[in-house]
Write a protein that holds these residues in place. Structure first.
Motif, PDB file in Angstrom:
ATOM      1  N   PHE A 184      42.777  46.396  32.366  1.00 39.47           N
ATOM      2  CA  PHE A 184      43.871  45.799  33.123  1.00 39.47           C
ATOM      3  C   PHE A 184      43.900  44.297  32.824  1.00 39.47           C
ATOM      4  N   ARG A 202      40.580  51.297  41.117  1.00 42.03           N
ATOM      5  CA  ARG A 202      39.538  51.335  40.089  1.00 42.03           C
ATOM      6  C   ARG A 202      38.334  52.145  40.560  1.00 42.03           C
ATOM      7  N   THR A 209      36.903  51.319  33.791  1.00 39.31           N
ATOM      8  CA  THR A 209      37.915  50.269  33.843  1.00 39.31           C
ATOM      9  C   THR A 209      37.316  48.875  33.700  1.00 39.31           C
ATOM     10  N   TRP A 211      38.789  44.505  33.863  1.00 34.07           N
ATOM     11  CA  TRP A 211      39.882  43.679  34.369  1.00 34.07           C
ATOM     12  C   TRP A 211      39.752  42.251  33.858  1.00 34.07           C
ATOM     13  N   ARG A 213      41.105  38.982  34.823  1.00 36.12           N
ATOM     14  CA  ARG A 213      41.737  38.395  36.013  1.00 36.12           C
ATOM     15  C   ARG A 213      42.300  37.022  35.647  1.00 36.12           C
ATOM     16  N   GLU A 256      34.451  42.655  34.366  1.00 34.78           N
ATOM     17  CA  GLU A 256      35.469  41.693  34.788  1.00 34.78           C
ATOM     18  C   GLU A 256      35.293  40.371  34.054  1.00 34.78           C
TER      19      GLU A 256
END
Length: 311
Positions: A184, A202, A209, A211, A213, A256
């Motif tokens: 994402f 998620r 997954t 991400w 950000r 992340e």
């Protein structure tokens, strides 16, 4: 996995490429009655395949046969645009150009509904074997649908419309299997993909997954008070997404990364991938359940059998 904060890597990401990203326009027949406009973003190398001069001169030439398609660099991802905006949106162009600095990106035009776009995705996936699919916003949803029950194992969502008003849209995400990797790329000021909703989905997804950000970015990836900042961030996000897309570019524990714009130095800054404290990796080991039948007049009384369940 390559460090994203290595001084050489940082300099490469921030500096314009020595070889410019090139763009090929063509059309491809997706059915007996329909064709779609396509754009191929790629960086030429010594071993790159190029269109012959007559084909380069002919804008939107039809390329359908295996011989015609073979002259194109094979895409590493197939991408679709948002609901109402096409491929010329500045944020999407910047993301595609950033991605294409190291990998090849095939984007296509389709303003149809989810079913129509999904069909176009699958037609292009058949013609251009690709390791990943993705899209921007509405295009992300259609790419997700196309990936279900397909060989695709990597998806990149450049924004994802999880909510619209009181409606939540995550059914496709929950259908992705546990051997699929999803990235994402979402701003923390995106009203259609609020951080709280994204974190909850998620956790529920079987797919693995990650991400990126983007601090201060909304659904359009516009940055208040600084239009140029959004374009720069999208280009960097595309480069990081391309690094994530390669074999060995993903860490299952570190999922992340934060990307933001430094207004003082007027440049993009980012972190390494790090582990989210609330998103623990789910064990991929299968669960074996042993059931014993006994007593009564059951034909298999006293016997045992085992069944393996996958998460």
């Amino acid at each position: 996995m390559e460090s994203l904060l290595d001084p050489i890597t940082v300099a490469i990401i921030r500096t314009p490429p020595e070889t410019s990203v090139e763009l090929i326009h063509f059309r491809h027949s997706t059915s007996a009655k329909e064709s779609t406009q396509c754009r191929l973003y790629y960086t030429p190398t010594d071993g790159s395949k190029h269109l012959s001069p007559p084909q380069e001169a002919e804008e939107n030439a039809f390329l359908n046969s295996s011989e015609e398609l073979d002259i194109l660099p094979q895409p590493d991802i197939i991408f679709n645009h948002g609901h109402r905006n096409g491929l010329d949106v500045a944020s999407l162009v910047a993301f595609s150009e950033g991605f294409a600095r190291t990998q090849t990106c095939l984007s296509f035009v389709d303003f149809g509904d989810l079913e129509h776009r999904t069909s176009t995705f699958r037609s292009l996936m058949s013609a251009f074997p690709s390791a990943a699919v993705g899209g921007r916003s509405y295009g992300s949803r259609s790419s997700c649908r196309a990936a279900i029950w397909s060989p695709v194992r990597k998806l990149i969502f450049f924004t994802y419309p999880l909510v619209r008003g009181i409606d939540e849209r995550y059914e496709e995400l929950l259908q992705l299997s546990s051997d699929v990797d999803v990235l994402f790329v979402v701003g923390d000021s995106d009203p259609l993909c609020v951080e709280m909703h994204l974190a909850a989905i998620r956790k529920r997804m079987r797919a693995r997954t990650w991400w990126i950000r983007v601090i201060g970015a909304d659904h359009q990836f516009s940055m208040r008070g600084n239009n140029g900042a959004g374009t720069k961030l999208c280009n960097v996000a595309g480069q990081i997404a391309a690094k994530w897309n390669v074999e060995g570019g993903r860490d299952l524990e570190k999922t992340e990364l934060t990307l933001q714009y430094d207004k003082v130095n007027k440049q993009s800054v980012w972190t390494e991938w790090f582990a989210h404290p609330d998103l623990k990796k789910v064990s991929e080991k299968p669960i074996t359940v042993t059931i014993t039948l006994s007593g009564g007049s059951l034909p298999a009384a006293g016997e045992e059998f085992a069944h393996t369940l996958s998460r």
